[in-house]
Each structure stands twice: as structure tokens, then as C-alpha cells.
Design a protein around this motif. Structure first.
Motif, PDB file in Angstrom:
ATOM      1  N   HIS A 162       0.857  -1.188   0.000  1.00  0.00           N
ATOM      2  CA  HIS A 162       0.000   0.000   0.000  1.00  0.00           C
ATOM      3  C   HIS A 162       0.891   1.236   0.000  1.00  0.00           C
ATOM      4  N   ILE A 163       0.895   1.962  -1.108  1.00  0.00           N
ATOM      5  CA  ILE A 163       1.767   3.117  -1.309  1.00  0.00           C
ATOM      6  C   ILE A 163       0.927   4.311  -1.746  1.00  0.00           C
ATOM      7  N   ASN A 164       1.137   5.443  -1.091  1.00  0.00           N
ATOM      8  CA  ASN A 164       0.473   6.685  -1.490  1.00  0.00           C
ATOM      9  C   ASN A 164      -1.029   6.497  -1.705  1.00  0.00           C
ATOM     10  N   GLY A 165      -1.658   5.740  -0.788  1.00  0.00           N
ATOM     11  CA  GLY A 165      -3.110   5.647  -0.782  1.00  0.00           C
ATOM     12  C   GLY A 165      -3.757   4.517  -1.549  1.00  0.00           C
ATOM     13  N   ASP A 166      -2.967   3.583  -2.119  1.00  0.00           N
ATOM     14  CA  ASP A 166      -3.580   2.466  -2.844  1.00  0.00           C
ATOM     15  C   ASP A 166      -2.592   1.305  -2.902  1.00  0.00           C
ATOM     16  N   TRP A 167      -3.129   0.118  -3.215  1.00  0.00           N
ATOM     17  CA  TRP A 167      -2.285  -1.062  -3.394  1.00  0.00           C
ATOM     18  C   TRP A 167      -1.581  -0.968  -4.737  1.00  0.00           C
ATOM     19  N   ARG A 168      -0.253  -1.076  -4.711  1.00  0.00           N
ATOM     20  CA  ARG A 168       0.545  -0.837  -5.911  1.00  0.00           C
ATOM     21  C   ARG A 168       1.320  -2.094  -6.330  1.00  0.00           C
ATOM     22  N   ASP A 169       1.425  -2.263  -7.639  1.00  0.00           N
ATOM     23  CA  ASP A 169       2.281  -3.310  -8.188  1.00  0.00           C
ATOM     24  C   ASP A 169       3.747  -2.987  -7.897  1.00  0.00           C
ATOM     25  N   HIS A 170       4.568  -4.020  -7.779  1.00  0.00           N
ATOM     26  CA  HIS A 170       6.001  -3.857  -7.574  1.00  0.00           C
ATOM     27  C   HIS A 170       6.764  -4.883  -8.411  1.00  0.00           C
ATOM     28  N   PHE A 171       7.912  -4.456  -8.919  1.00  0.00           N
ATOM     29  CA  PHE A 171       8.870  -5.377  -9.504  1.00  0.00           C
ATOM     30  C   PHE A 171       9.781  -5.876  -8.380  1.00  0.00           C
ATOM     31  N   CYS A 172      10.097  -7.169  -8.395  1.00  0.00           N
ATOM     32  CA  CYS A 172      10.920  -7.776  -7.353  1.00  0.00           C
ATOM     33  C   CYS A 172      12.307  -8.112  -7.905  1.00  0.00           C
ATOM     34  N   PHE A 173      13.331  -7.769  -7.133  1.00  0.00           N
ATOM     35  CA  PHE A 173      14.724  -8.045  -7.490  1.00  0.00           C
ATOM     36  C   PHE A 173      15.404  -8.703  -6.285  1.00  0.00           C
ATOM     37  N   ALA A 174      16.412  -9.528  -6.535  1.00  0.00           N
ATOM     38  CA  ALA A 174      17.075 -10.209  -5.424  1.00  0.00           C
ATOM     39  C   ALA A 174      18.514 -10.556  -5.783  1.00  0.00           C
ATOM     40  N   LEU A 175      19.282 -10.824  -4.736  1.00  0.00           N
ATOM     41  CA  LEU A 175      20.642 -11.351  -4.848  1.00  0.00           C
ATOM     42  C   LEU A 175      20.826 -12.423  -3.785  1.00  0.00           C
ATOM     43  N   THR A 176      21.605 -13.439  -4.089  1.00  0.00           N
ATOM     44  CA  THR A 176      22.038 -14.397  -3.076  1.00  0.00           C
ATOM     45  C   THR A 176      23.542 -14.235  -2.893  1.00  0.00           C
ATOM     46  N   VAL A 177      24.022 -14.655  -1.746  1.00  0.00           N
ATOM     47  CA  VAL A 177      25.426 -14.435  -1.412  1.00  0.00           C
ATOM     48  C   VAL A 177      26.362 -15.135  -2.397  1.00  0.00           C
ATOM     49  N   GLU A 178      25.918 -16.268  -2.967  1.00  0.00           N
ATOM     50  CA  GLU A 178      26.786 -16.982  -3.910  1.00  0.00           C
ATOM     51  C   GLU A 178      27.059 -16.176  -5.181  1.00  0.00           C
ATOM     52  N   GLU A 179      26.143 -15.244  -5.509  1.00  0.00           N
ATOM     53  CA  GLU A 179      26.310 -14.438  -6.721  1.00  0.00           C
ATOM     54  C   GLU A 179      27.351 -13.344  -6.571  1.00  0.00           C
ATOM     55  N   VAL A 180      27.693 -13.008  -5.336  1.00  0.00           N
ATOM     56  CA  VAL A 180      28.621 -11.890  -5.107  1.00  0.00           C
ATOM     57  C   VAL A 180      29.690 -12.293  -4.092  1.00  0.00           C
ATOM     58  N   PRO A 181      30.546 -13.254  -4.422  1.00  0.00           N
ATOM     59  CA  PRO A 181      31.548 -13.719  -3.445  1.00  0.00           C
ATOM     60  C   PRO A 181      32.503 -12.632  -2.979  1.00  0.00           C
ATOM     61  N   SER A 182      32.736 -11.617  -3.806  1.00  0.00           N
ATOM     62  CA  SER A 182      33.613 -10.517  -3.402  1.00  0.00           C
ATOM     63  C   SER A 182      32.839  -9.340  -2.829  1.00  0.00           C
ATOM     64  N   GLY A 183      31.510  -9.454  -2.786  1.00  0.00           N
ATOM     65  CA  GLY A 183      30.667  -8.394  -2.249  1.00  0.00           C
ATOM     66  C   GLY A 183      30.019  -7.565  -3.329  1.00  0.00           C
ATOM     67  N   VAL A 184      28.857  -6.993  -2.999  1.00  0.00           N
ATOM     68  CA  VAL A 184      28.105  -6.166  -3.941  1.00  0.00           C
ATOM     69  C   VAL A 184      28.879  -4.894  -4.274  1.00  0.00           C
ATOM     70  N   LEU A 185      29.413  -4.235  -3.247  1.00  0.00           N
ATOM     71  CA  LEU A 185      30.129  -2.978  -3.465  1.00  0.00           C
ATOM     72  C   LEU A 185      31.352  -3.184  -4.348  1.00  0.00           C
ATOM     73  N   ARG A 186      32.150  -4.208  -4.039  1.00  0.00           N
ATOM     74  CA  ARG A 186      33.384  -4.447  -4.800  1.00  0.00           C
ATOM     75  C   ARG A 186      33.072  -4.804  -6.252  1.00  0.00           C
ATOM     76  N   ARG A 187      32.053  -5.638  -6.475  1.00  0.00           N
ATOM     77  CA  ARG A 187      31.687  -6.016  -7.838  1.00  0.00           C
ATOM     78  C   ARG A 187      31.265  -4.803  -8.649  1.00  0.00           C
ATOM     79  N   TRP A 188      30.466  -3.910  -8.024  1.00  0.00           N
ATOM     80  CA  TRP A 188      30.017  -2.701  -8.722  1.00  0.00           C
ATOM     81  C   TRP A 188      31.190  -1.766  -9.005  1.00  0.00           C
ATOM     82  N   LYS A 189      32.016  -1.517  -7.991  1.00  0.00           N
ATOM     83  CA  LYS A 189      33.143  -0.600  -8.157  1.00  0.00           C
ATOM     84  C   LYS A 189      34.139  -1.120  -9.198  1.00  0.00           C
ATOM     85  N   ASP A 190      34.260  -2.433  -9.298  1.00  0.00           N
ATOM     86  CA  ASP A 190      35.193  -3.026 -10.256  1.00  0.00           C
ATOM     87  C   ASP A 190      34.602  -3.159 -11.657  1.00  0.00           C
TER      88      ASP A 190
END
Length: 215
Positions: A162-190
């Protein structure tokens, strides 16, 4: 459970405190137009907002291990919030990330950095396995966050929050730890984020533009 102070350059996240209430109220008031269309609301009707009471509630959830509430800072100035919520251990070991940033800090990579710091903390310090972010289809700045960090698109959730007065659709995104063994920040910065993993298929974008048939 309280969060540590985590930093990358002039951007940091730290455990939010009750004395942040005044800064929180000021930023929410000054950014009312900027934030209103993304704010969670109560489906049973409007309720008053007390910044210090809101922080106390977040801290109470933290003490029970259900979340980690952070203040986001830019050059030491209060810039927004990031909350880890719905924390679960055991066979699920997951949590969700929610955030907002004041308009004057937009475009400075404040939120991508904060999300990366918080996700790495959850994976490598708290032992969680999966982190999820759900975003309204209209929220282009937030969609850019998950694309930058390489959160993988998982699907459309109809009338999810419920956002801004009504039920809203959302897109869902996810990560698991196996996908980023060096970390999210390091992968992005690199520059190693896989191209396109955070892209929403055209079919789901089109579906989100159509009202869900009810009844």
C-alpha cells in the motif's frame, strides 16, 4: 540488534538513533513532494507520524532481530534512511531492503552505495543468504539502483504494498550471497556487474501498466 557504521568515501550508513528524529522530520517535510508518491501508507486510513516514535519502533524491531535500521549520511549530513526488514534465519535466511534519500542528494550514488554496504553487511557479517528489493514500476531512480548493483529481476508482484493511498504493483529483485563472493560494493566498483540482470522484460512492464481485474 544495532547496525555498525559502514562507509565508502563520503557516503556512510550507521545505526539510526532516537535523536535523529529532528533531522528526520526536517528532511521528510522538506522533501514531501519528492517522497510522497513512494511512501508506504495505511490501508485502513491515514495515521499521524511521529519521527521519534517511528525510530523507536524500528529500534524495537532491531532488538528482536527482525531488522536493522540505518541512517544514511553524505559528508556527515543526514541524507535519508535505509531499513533492513523482515529478517529471517534458518532455512530462509533472507531480508528485504527499503530506502529513501533527500532530493538534494539524488544523483550522487548515495543510495546505490548505501544498499551495497548494507547488503554486504547482511551477507558477510549477519550470515543471510538472500536480499530482496521491491520497487514500483514508475520509480525510475530506484530501478536504476538495482540495475547498477546487479540485483537480479525475479518478477512482478501485483497490488503488493500500500503506497500513497492504494495497493501498488512492484517489480521484485534479489541477490544471493553466492552471486557476489567478493561483495556487492566491490563487484560494482570493479565494473563486474553482469549486463542486463536487473532489466525488466517488456512483457512485465506492459502488464504492470494494466490494472489488475478484480472481482
Amino acid at each position: 540488534m544495532s547496525g555498525p557504521t559502514l562507509r565508502d568515501g563520503n557516503i556512510s550508513i550507521r545505526a539510526i538513533r532516537v535523536r535523529d528524529g529532528r533531522a528526520l522530520e526536517r528532511e521528510l517535510l522538506n522533501n514531501r513532494t519528492w517522497l510522497r508518491k513512494w511512501e508506504a501508507t495505511n490501508p485502513t486510513g491515514p495515521v499521524g507520524f511521529d519521527a521519534r516514535a517511528s525510530i523507536r519502533s524500528l529500534l524495537a524491531h532491531a532488538r528482536t532481530g527482525n531488522g536493522v535500521p540505518f541512517a544514511v549520511e553524505y559528508d556527515g549530513e543526514f541524507a535519508g534512511q535505509l531499513n533492513i526488514s523482515g529478517m529471517s534465519y534458518g532455512s530462509l535466511s533472507s531480508a528485504s531492503v527499503g530506502y529513501w534519500v533527500a532530493e538534494r542528494f539524488a544523483g550522487k550514488d548515495v543510495i546505490p552505495t548505501a544498499v551495497a554496504l548494507a547488503t554486504d553487511h547482511c551477507f558477510f557479517s549477519l550470515g543471510l543468504h538472500r536480499m530482496e528489493i521491491c520497487i514500483r514500476p514508475e520509480n525510475a531512480p530506484s530501478l536504476r539502483v538495482v540495475e547498477k548493483l546487479g540485483f537480479r529481476y525475479e518478477g512482478l508482484r501485483r497490488r503488493f504494498i500500500h503506497i500513497n493511498g492504494d495497493w501498488r504493483d512492484h517489480f521484485c529483485f534479489a541477490l544471493t550471497v553466492e552471486e557476489v563472493p567478493s561483495g556487492v560494493l566491490r563487484r560494482w566498483k570493479d565494473g563486474r556487474v553482469p549486463r542486463g540482470v536487473g532489466s525488466v522484460p517488456a512483457a512485465d512492464r506492459a502488464l504492470a501498466e494494466k490494472p489488475l481485474r478484480l472481482g
